[in-house]
Design a protein around this motif. Structure first.
Motif, PDB file in Angstrom:
ATOM      1  N   ASP A  52       0.978 -11.302  -8.863  1.00 13.21           N
ATOM      2  CA  ASP A  52       1.875 -11.502 -10.001  1.00 13.21           C
ATOM      3  C   ASP A  52       3.147 -12.141  -9.451  1.00 13.21           C
ATOM      4  O   ASP A  52       4.051 -11.443  -8.985  1.00 13.21           O
ATOM      5  CB  ASP A  52       2.163 -10.170 -10.681  1.00 13.21           C
ATOM      6  CG  ASP A  52       2.975 -10.334 -11.962  1.00 13.21           C
ATOM      7  OD1 ASP A  52       3.149 -11.474 -12.412  1.00 13.21           O
ATOM      8  OD2 ASP A  52       3.441  -9.312 -12.509  1.00 13.21           O
ATOM      9  N   GLY A  53       3.233 -13.472  -9.482  1.00 13.88           N
ATOM     10  CA  GLY A  53       4.339 -14.161  -8.835  1.00 13.88           C
ATOM     11  C   GLY A  53       4.308 -13.912  -7.346  1.00 13.88           C
ATOM     12  O   GLY A  53       3.254 -14.038  -6.701  1.00 13.88           O
ATOM     13  N   ARG A  57       0.556  -6.531  -9.279  1.00 15.78           N
ATOM     14  CA  ARG A  57       0.534  -5.508 -10.316  1.00 15.78           C
ATOM     15  C   ARG A  57      -0.849  -4.868 -10.330  1.00 15.78           C
ATOM     16  O   ARG A  57      -1.814  -5.440  -9.806  1.00 15.78           O
ATOM     17  CB  ARG A  57       0.862  -6.102 -11.687  1.00 15.78           C
ATOM     18  CG  ARG A  57      -0.058  -7.206 -12.129  1.00 15.78           C
ATOM     19  CD  ARG A  57       0.406  -7.819 -13.452  1.00 15.78           C
ATOM     20  NE  ARG A  57      -0.305  -9.039 -13.769  1.00 15.78           N
ATOM     21  CZ  ARG A  57      -1.492  -9.094 -14.370  1.00 15.78           C
ATOM     22  NH1 ARG A  57      -2.095  -7.965 -14.740  1.00 15.78           N
ATOM     23  NH2 ARG A  57      -2.070 -10.247 -14.632  1.00 15.78           N
ATOM     24  N   THR A  58      -0.937  -3.695 -10.904  1.00 16.37           N
ATOM     25  CA  THR A  58      -2.232  -3.060 -11.100  1.00 16.37           C
ATOM     26  C   THR A  58      -2.797  -3.513 -12.442  1.00 16.37           C
ATOM     27  O   THR A  58      -2.052  -3.821 -13.373  1.00 16.37           O
ATOM     28  CB  THR A  58      -2.126  -1.523 -11.075  1.00 16.37           C
ATOM     29  OG1 THR A  58      -1.276  -1.097 -12.138  1.00 16.37           O
ATOM     30  CG2 THR A  58      -1.557  -1.029  -9.746  1.00 16.37           C
ATOM     31  N   GLN A  59      -4.096  -3.521 -12.516  1.00 22.16           N
ATOM     32  CA  GLN A  59      -4.791  -3.960 -13.725  1.00 22.16           C
ATOM     33  C   GLN A  59      -6.072  -3.159 -13.861  1.00 22.16           C
ATOM     34  O   GLN A  59      -6.707  -2.812 -12.854  1.00 22.16           O
ATOM     35  CB  GLN A  59      -5.101  -5.448 -13.584  1.00 22.16           C
ATOM     36  CG  GLN A  59      -5.828  -6.081 -14.736  1.00 22.16           C
ATOM     37  CD  GLN A  59      -5.979  -7.584 -14.530  1.00 22.16           C
ATOM     38  OE1 GLN A  59      -5.034  -8.347 -14.663  1.00 22.16           O
ATOM     39  NE2 GLN A  59      -7.179  -8.012 -14.153  1.00 22.16           N
ATOM     40  N   ALA A  60      -6.463  -2.852 -15.078  1.00 20.65           N
ATOM     41  CA  ALA A  60      -7.731  -2.149 -15.300  1.00 20.65           C
ATOM     42  C   ALA A  60      -8.893  -3.052 -14.901  1.00 20.65           C
ATOM     43  O   ALA A  60      -8.946  -4.216 -15.314  1.00 20.65           O
ATOM     44  CB  ALA A  60      -7.861  -1.739 -16.758  1.00 20.65           C
ATOM     45  N   PHE A  61      -9.797  -2.518 -14.094  1.00 28.71           N
ATOM     46  CA  PHE A  61     -10.983  -3.280 -13.727  1.00 28.71           C
ATOM     47  C   PHE A  61     -11.911  -3.447 -14.926  1.00 28.71           C
ATOM     48  O   PHE A  61     -12.414  -4.526 -15.205  1.00 28.71           O
ATOM     49  CB  PHE A  61     -11.705  -2.573 -12.574  1.00 28.71           C
ATOM     50  CG  PHE A  61     -12.989  -3.231 -12.163  1.00 28.71           C
ATOM     51  CD1 PHE A  61     -12.998  -4.491 -11.596  1.00 28.71           C
ATOM     52  CD2 PHE A  61     -14.195  -2.579 -12.365  1.00 28.71           C
ATOM     53  CE1 PHE A  61     -14.195  -5.107 -11.223  1.00 28.71           C
ATOM     54  CE2 PHE A  61     -15.393  -3.176 -12.002  1.00 28.71           C
ATOM     55  CZ  PHE A  61     -15.387  -4.445 -11.428  1.00 28.71           C
ATOM     56  N   TYR A  74       1.278  -0.722 -13.441  1.00 33.39           N
ATOM     57  CA  TYR A  74       2.665  -1.014 -13.086  1.00 33.39           C
ATOM     58  C   TYR A  74       2.660  -2.131 -12.037  1.00 33.39           C
ATOM     59  O   TYR A  74       1.596  -2.558 -11.569  1.00 33.39           O
ATOM     60  CB  TYR A  74       3.370   0.233 -12.536  1.00 33.39           C
ATOM     61  CG  TYR A  74       2.672   0.882 -11.361  1.00 33.39           C
ATOM     62  CD1 TYR A  74       3.008   0.540 -10.052  1.00 33.39           C
ATOM     63  CD2 TYR A  74       1.668   1.832 -11.552  1.00 33.39           C
ATOM     64  CE1 TYR A  74       2.357   1.128  -8.973  1.00 33.39           C
ATOM     65  CE2 TYR A  74       1.021   2.422 -10.473  1.00 33.39           C
ATOM     66  CZ  TYR A  74       1.368   2.062  -9.190  1.00 33.39           C
ATOM     67  OH  TYR A  74       0.718   2.639  -8.125  1.00 33.39           O
ATOM     68  N   ALA A  75       3.840  -2.576 -11.653  1.00 35.08           N
ATOM     69  CA  ALA A  75       3.996  -3.579 -10.596  1.00 35.08           C
ATOM     70  C   ALA A  75       4.440  -2.877  -9.318  1.00 35.08           C
ATOM     71  O   ALA A  75       5.613  -2.518  -9.200  1.00 35.08           O
ATOM     72  CB  ALA A  75       5.020  -4.633 -11.006  1.00 35.08           C
ATOM     73  N   PRO A  76       3.544  -2.671  -8.348  1.00 36.05           N
ATOM     74  CA  PRO A  76       3.949  -1.982  -7.128  1.00 36.05           C
ATOM     75  C   PRO A  76       4.884  -2.793  -6.233  1.00 36.05           C
ATOM     76  O   PRO A  76       5.657  -2.218  -5.476  1.00 36.05           O
ATOM     77  CB  PRO A  76       2.623  -1.723  -6.400  1.00 36.05           C
ATOM     78  CG  PRO A  76       1.554  -1.924  -7.419  1.00 36.05           C
ATOM     79  CD  PRO A  76       2.103  -2.926  -8.375  1.00 36.05           C
ATOM     80  N   VAL A  77       4.782  -4.127  -6.303  1.00 38.20           N
ATOM     81  CA  VAL A  77       5.562  -4.984  -5.402  1.00 38.20           C
ATOM     82  C   VAL A  77       6.239  -6.089  -6.211  1.00 38.20           C
ATOM     83  O   VAL A  77       5.586  -6.802  -6.968  1.00 38.20           O
ATOM     84  CB  VAL A  77       4.674  -5.615  -4.311  1.00 38.20           C
ATOM     85  CG1 VAL A  77       5.503  -6.535  -3.407  1.00 38.20           C
ATOM     86  CG2 VAL A  77       3.993  -4.537  -3.478  1.00 38.20           C
ATOM     87  N   ARG A  78       7.583  -6.213  -6.036  1.00 36.75           N
ATOM     88  CA  ARG A  78       8.351  -7.319  -6.614  1.00 36.75           C
ATOM     89  C   ARG A  78       9.337  -7.829  -5.568  1.00 36.75           C
ATOM     90  O   ARG A  78       9.746  -7.082  -4.673  1.00 36.75           O
ATOM     91  CB  ARG A  78       9.103  -6.883  -7.874  1.00 36.75           C
ATOM     92  CG  ARG A  78       8.194  -6.481  -9.030  1.00 36.75           C
ATOM     93  CD  ARG A  78       8.977  -6.197 -10.297  1.00 36.75           C
ATOM     94  NE  ARG A  78       9.582  -7.425 -10.830  1.00 36.75           N
ATOM     95  CZ  ARG A  78      10.383  -7.440 -11.908  1.00 36.75           C
ATOM     96  NH1 ARG A  78      10.680  -6.308 -12.544  1.00 36.75           N
ATOM     97  NH2 ARG A  78      10.894  -8.581 -12.356  1.00 36.75           N
ATOM     98  N   VAL A  79       9.702  -9.091  -5.697  1.00 41.35           N
ATOM     99  CA  VAL A  79      10.613  -9.715  -4.738  1.00 41.35           C
ATOM    100  C   VAL A  79      11.870 -10.161  -5.473  1.00 41.35           C
ATOM    101  O   VAL A  79      11.802 -10.859  -6.486  1.00 41.35           O
ATOM    102  CB  VAL A  79       9.945 -10.922  -4.045  1.00 41.35           C
ATOM    103  CG1 VAL A  79      10.938 -11.624  -3.118  1.00 41.35           C
ATOM    104  CG2 VAL A  79       8.722 -10.466  -3.258  1.00 41.35           C
TER     105      VAL A  79
END
Length: 237
Positions: A52-53, A57-61, A74-79
């Protein structure tokens, strides 16, 4: 502090929950972070990491099996500029938004507490890497209930300036499996960080419990240039 073998720590713990590792590669050239998620329920296991950029982010499989997105999507990692934020929940957005308004990592997390998932009250674990112009430091945080009492939130921040090459810190949500799940205790654990991203990715993924592991993200950031390479591994393919 005694340095721990992270492969052994993961192999001998069937359910550390979600985990963050931050450190510096053995050659001293790369800032390193890793984040993994595990799950015991169908809802928790029904996830993948997607780009995600500059973050993930997490997404339902399988969207048809998604029963409650509140604590798992949610988004575990952002910059944010030269800062890479990694957390185990939607506090990633809190840190990003408030640091963008000139608040500190710790100030941002003062607005949050542990997750409302009684009786576990899962800790919120967070990390931030500051990388730029040859300089690197990082911090980690855990917000947890006071020994399972939700009326009190215990807040701990650990800051690491000029981290040593080949070393990192590992923090995870749970000490192990249980009912309720026992929250992480103590300082983030001292572990070794190798030079090569694929070697570290394989080491982590191969030693997470095969039944409970869900997804893994690893990033190596060049301390001089700020360029990075990342790996994502998902159990659901």
């Amino acid at each position: 502090m005694q340095k721990k073998d992270i492969a052994k720590e993961l192999r001998e713990n069937s359910y550390p929950g979600r985990g963050i590792v931050i450190g510096k590669s053995a050659d001293g050239r790369k800032a390193v972070c890793a984040y993994f998620i595990m799950g015991r329920s169908v809802n928790s296991r029904n996830r993948v990491f997607v780009e995600d950029g500059d973050g993930i982010r997490t997404q339902a499989f399988d969207p048809s099996k998604l029963s409650d997105p509140s604590l798992i999507i949610y988004a575990p990692v952002r910059v944010l500029g030269n800062k890479t934020i990694v957390t185990n929940g939607d506090q990633t957005d809190t840190v990003y938004d408030l640091m963008d308004r000139q608040q500190t990592f710790e100030q941002a997390l003062r607005t949050r507490e542990f997750e409302p998932d009684a009786p576990n009250y899962t800790p919120r674990i967070s990390g931030i890497l500051h990388v730029g112009e040859g300089n690197y430091n990082y911090a980690m945080s855990i917000l947890k209930s006071d020994q399972g009492d939700p009326s009190s939130c215990n807040r701990f921040t650990f800051a690491y300036e000029n981290p040593k090459a080949g070393e990192g810190r590992f923090i995870h949500t749970y000490m192990g499996d249980g009912d309720p799940l026992p929250s992480f205790e103590g300082e983030p654990e001292l572990v070794e960080i190798p030079d090569e991203i694929d070697a570290f990715t394989n080491l982590l993924w191969d030693n997470l419990n095969p039944d409970n592991k869900v997804s893994l993200f690893v990033r190596y950031i060049d301390i001089e240039s700020g360029s990075f390479e990342s790996r994502i591994v998902n159990k659901n393919q």
